[in-house]
Design a protein around this motif. Structure first.
Motif, mmCIF file in Angstrom:
data_model
loop_
_atom_site.group_PDB
_atom_site.id
_atom_site.type_symbol
_atom_site.label_atom_id
_atom_site.label_comp_id
_atom_site.label_asym_id
_atom_site.label_seq_id
_atom_site.Cartn_x
_atom_site.Cartn_y
_atom_site.Cartn_z
ATOM 1 N N GLU A 49 1.443 -1.264 0.190
ATOM 2 C CA GLU A 49 0.028 0.349 0.310
ATOM 3 C C GLU A 49 1.069 1.188 -0.015
ATOM 4 O O GLU A 49 0.242 2.308 0.177
ATOM 5 C CB GLU A 49 -0.939 0.236 1.580
ATOM 6 N N ASP A 50 2.188 0.934 0.544
ATOM 7 C CA ASP A 50 2.663 2.725 -0.108
ATOM 8 C C ASP A 50 3.553 2.767 -1.044
ATOM 9 O O ASP A 50 4.810 2.525 -2.130
ATOM 10 C CB ASP A 50 4.135 1.829 0.949
ATOM 11 N N LEU A 51 2.511 3.510 -2.094
ATOM 12 C CA LEU A 51 3.207 3.493 -3.476
ATOM 13 C C LEU A 51 4.628 4.591 -3.265
ATOM 14 O O LEU A 51 5.141 4.435 -4.380
ATOM 15 C CB LEU A 51 2.135 4.279 -4.424
ATOM 16 N N GLY A 52 4.710 5.577 -1.924
ATOM 17 C CA GLY A 52 5.873 6.431 -2.342
ATOM 18 C C GLY A 52 7.184 5.387 -1.973
ATOM 19 O O GLY A 52 8.625 5.749 -2.825
ATOM 20 N N GLY A 53 6.693 4.038 -1.241
ATOM 21 C CA GLY A 53 7.839 3.158 -0.976
ATOM 22 C C GLY A 53 8.868 2.784 -2.397
ATOM 23 O O GLY A 53 9.395 2.397 -2.854
ATOM 24 N N GLN A 54 7.160 2.435 -3.116
ATOM 25 C CA GLN A 54 7.712 1.768 -4.708
ATOM 26 C C GLN A 54 8.075 2.554 -5.772
ATOM 27 O O GLN A 54 9.100 2.018 -6.136
ATOM 28 C CB GLN A 54 6.991 0.869 -5.248
ATOM 29 N N GLU A 55 7.572 3.848 -5.943
ATOM 30 C CA GLU A 55 8.072 5.061 -6.624
ATOM 31 C C GLU A 55 9.388 5.094 -6.482
ATOM 32 O O GLU A 55 10.819 5.561 -7.087
ATOM 33 C CB GLU A 55 7.143 6.289 -6.442
ATOM 34 N N LEU A 56 9.828 4.983 -5.254
ATOM 35 C CA LEU A 56 11.147 5.686 -4.543
ATOM 36 C C LEU A 56 12.377 4.896 -5.200
ATOM 37 O O LEU A 56 13.201 4.944 -5.813
ATOM 38 C CB LEU A 56 11.216 5.728 -3.464
ATOM 39 N N GLY A 57 12.259 3.229 -5.548
ATOM 40 C CA GLY A 57 12.616 2.874 -5.532
ATOM 41 C C GLY A 57 12.717 2.232 -7.690
ATOM 42 O O GLY A 57 13.934 2.507 -7.906
ATOM 43 N N LEU A 58 11.631 2.381 -7.711
ATOM 44 C CA LEU A 58 11.541 2.655 -9.737
ATOM 45 C C LEU A 58 12.293 3.828 -9.878
ATOM 46 O O LEU A 58 13.474 3.597 -10.723
ATOM 47 C CB LEU A 58 10.372 2.989 -9.147
ATOM 48 N N ASP A 59 12.455 4.955 -9.050
ATOM 49 C CA ASP A 59 13.558 6.412 -9.184
ATOM 50 C C ASP A 59 14.978 5.825 -9.138
ATOM 51 O O ASP A 59 15.065 6.659 -10.127
ATOM 52 C CB ASP A 59 13.343 7.640 -8.291
ATOM 53 N N LEU A 60 14.278 5.247 -8.165
ATOM 54 C CA LEU A 60 16.559 4.676 -7.926
ATOM 55 C C LEU A 60 17.278 4.447 -9.234
ATOM 56 O O LEU A 60 18.218 3.873 -9.256
ATOM 57 C CB LEU A 60 16.690 4.332 -7.108
ATOM 58 N N ILE A 61 16.144 3.083 -9.728
ATOM 59 C CA ILE A 61 16.597 2.011 -10.974
ATOM 60 C C ILE A 61 17.254 3.018 -12.060
ATOM 61 O O ILE A 61 17.881 3.049 -12.386
ATOM 62 C CB ILE A 61 15.194 1.468 -11.206
ATOM 63 N N GLU A 62 16.075 4.186 -12.385
ATOM 64 C CA GLU A 62 16.388 4.847 -13.283
ATOM 65 C C GLU A 62 17.382 5.384 -13.171
ATOM 66 O O GLU A 62 18.320 6.124 -13.773
ATOM 67 C CB GLU A 62 14.771 5.548 -13.238
ATOM 68 N N GLU A 63 17.059 6.712 -12.231
ATOM 69 C CA GLU A 63 18.388 7.570 -11.264
ATOM 70 C C GLU A 63 19.567 7.207 -11.634
ATOM 71 O O GLU A 63 20.395 6.896 -11.745
ATOM 72 C CB GLU A 63 18.138 8.112 -10.682
ATOM 73 N N LEU A 64 19.872 5.501 -10.830
ATOM 74 C CA LEU A 64 21.568 5.515 -10.837
ATOM 75 C C LEU A 64 21.453 4.489 -10.744
ATOM 76 O O LEU A 64 22.986 3.645 -11.042
ATOM 77 C CB LEU A 64 21.427 5.076 -8.968
ATOM 78 N N ASP A 65 21.226 4.175 -12.017
ATOM 79 C CA ASP A 65 21.254 2.477 -13.396
ATOM 80 C C ASP A 65 21.482 1.260 -12.447
ATOM 81 O O ASP A 65 22.869 0.842 -12.402
ATOM 82 C CB ASP A 65 22.786 2.778 -13.811
ATOM 83 N N ILE A 66 20.814 0.737 -11.100
ATOM 84 C CA ILE A 66 20.732 -0.259 -10.188
ATOM 85 C C ILE A 66 20.024 -1.279 -10.528
ATOM 86 O O ILE A 66 18.537 -0.237 -10.872
ATOM 87 C CB ILE A 66 21.819 0.243 -8.504
ATOM 88 N N PRO A 67 20.514 -2.818 -11.331
ATOM 89 C CA PRO A 67 18.895 -3.010 -10.872
ATOM 90 C C PRO A 67 18.398 -3.913 -9.907
ATOM 91 O O PRO A 67 18.625 -4.899 -9.619
ATOM 92 C CB PRO A 67 19.647 -4.559 -11.763
ATOM 93 N N PHE A 68 17.612 -2.853 -9.680
ATOM 94 C CA PHE A 68 17.005 -3.881 -8.144
ATOM 95 C C PHE A 68 15.828 -4.396 -8.876
ATOM 96 O O PHE A 68 15.196 -4.102 -9.811
ATOM 97 C CB PHE A 68 16.186 -2.360 -7.454
ATOM 98 N N GLU A 69 15.273 -5.491 -7.496
ATOM 99 C CA GLU A 69 14.378 -6.196 -7.911
ATOM 100 C C GLU A 69 12.922 -6.090 -7.291
ATOM 101 O O GLU A 69 13.541 -5.798 -5.624
ATOM 102 C CB GLU A 69 14.743 -7.600 -7.929
ATOM 103 N N MET A 70 12.090 -5.617 -7.501
ATOM 104 C CA MET A 70 11.273 -5.069 -6.617
ATOM 105 C C MET A 70 10.487 -5.902 -5.689
ATOM 106 O O MET A 70 10.383 -7.211 -6.909
ATOM 107 C CB MET A 70 10.122 -3.846 -7.437
ATOM 108 N N VAL A 71 10.416 -6.091 -4.604
ATOM 109 C CA VAL A 71 9.600 -7.318 -3.809
ATOM 110 C C VAL A 71 8.556 -6.422 -3.168
ATOM 111 O O VAL A 71 8.889 -5.335 -1.918
ATOM 112 C CB VAL A 71 10.687 -7.021 -3.205
ATOM 113 N N GLU A 72 7.558 -6.629 -3.475
ATOM 114 C CA GLU A 72 6.658 -6.303 -2.692
ATOM 115 C C GLU A 72 6.254 -7.259 -1.215
ATOM 116 O O GLU A 72 6.033 -8.374 -1.860
ATOM 117 C CB GLU A 72 4.955 -6.462 -3.573
ATOM 118 N N VAL A 73 6.111 -6.729 -0.391
ATOM 119 C CA VAL A 73 5.243 -7.258 1.135
ATOM 120 C C VAL A 73 4.468 -6.781 1.477
ATOM 121 O O VAL A 73 3.819 -5.655 1.572
ATOM 122 C CB VAL A 73 7.080 -6.907 1.699
ATOM 123 N N LYS A 74 3.702 -7.424 2.430
ATOM 124 C CA LYS A 74 2.844 -7.173 2.444
ATOM 125 C C LYS A 74 3.095 -6.822 4.267
ATOM 126 O O LYS A 74 3.961 -6.842 5.173
ATOM 127 C CB LYS A 74 1.562 -8.617 3.190
#
Length: 121
Positions: free
Chosen positions: A93-118
Motif C-alpha cells: 500500500e506504500d506507493l511512495g516506497g515503490q516509486e522511490l525504488g523505481l526512481d533509483l533504478i532509473e536515476e542510479l542505474d542499479i538493477p533492483f528487483e522490486m519485492v512487494e511485502v505484505k
C-alpha cells in the motif's frame, strides 16, 4: 551462523555474511563514520564472498543525494561479486516506497528487483 546487527537511530542493518544476506531497514540517515563502518564490512565480505549474495533495501526515507550516493557505493562494492542480487522492498500500500525504488533504478542505474511485502498491520 554469525549474524551481525547494527542499530543506528532509525536504521537497522542485518548482515549474515556466511549466508551472503544483507539488509538495510528504516531511514537511511548516516554520518560519515557510520557509512565507512558499513562499507568496510562489505569490502571485507567482497574479498571472500559466498556463492550468492543478496542485498535487501527496505528503506522508508532517504536523506537526499547523500543517501543515494551511499547506495551507489554499496552497489559499486558488490556488483563485482559473482551472483550478486539487489532487492528493493516496499509495502503493497506504500506507493511512495515503490516509486522511490523505481526512481533509483532509473536515476542510479542499479538493477533492483522490486519485492512487494505484505504489511504487518
Amino acid at each position: 551462523m554469525h549474524m551481525q546487527n547494527i542499530e543506528l537511530n532509525f536504521l537497522m542493518l542485518v548482515f549474515q555474511k556466511e549466508a551472503g544476506n544483507f539488509e538495510i531497514k528504516g531511514h537511511l540517515i548516516l554520518n560519515d563514520d557510520e557509512e565507512e563502518q558499513i562499507l568496510n564490512i562489505l569490502k571485507e565480505y567482497s574479498t571472500a564472498p559466498t556463492d550468492e549474495t543478496k542485498f535487501y533495501f527496505d528503506v522508508h526515507y532517504l536523506n537526499g543525494e547523500k543517501s543515494e550516493q551511499f547506495i551507489v557505493k554499496i552497489y559499486d562494492i558488490l556488483k563485482i561479486v559473482p551472483n550478486s542480487h539487489f532487492f528493493w522492498k516496499y509495502q503493497a500500500e506504500d506507493l511512495g516506497g515503490q516509486e522511490l525504488g523505481l526512481d533509483l533504478i532509473e536515476e542510479l542505474d542499479i538493477p533492483f528487483e522490486m519485492v512487494e511485502v505484505k504489511s504487518s498491520g
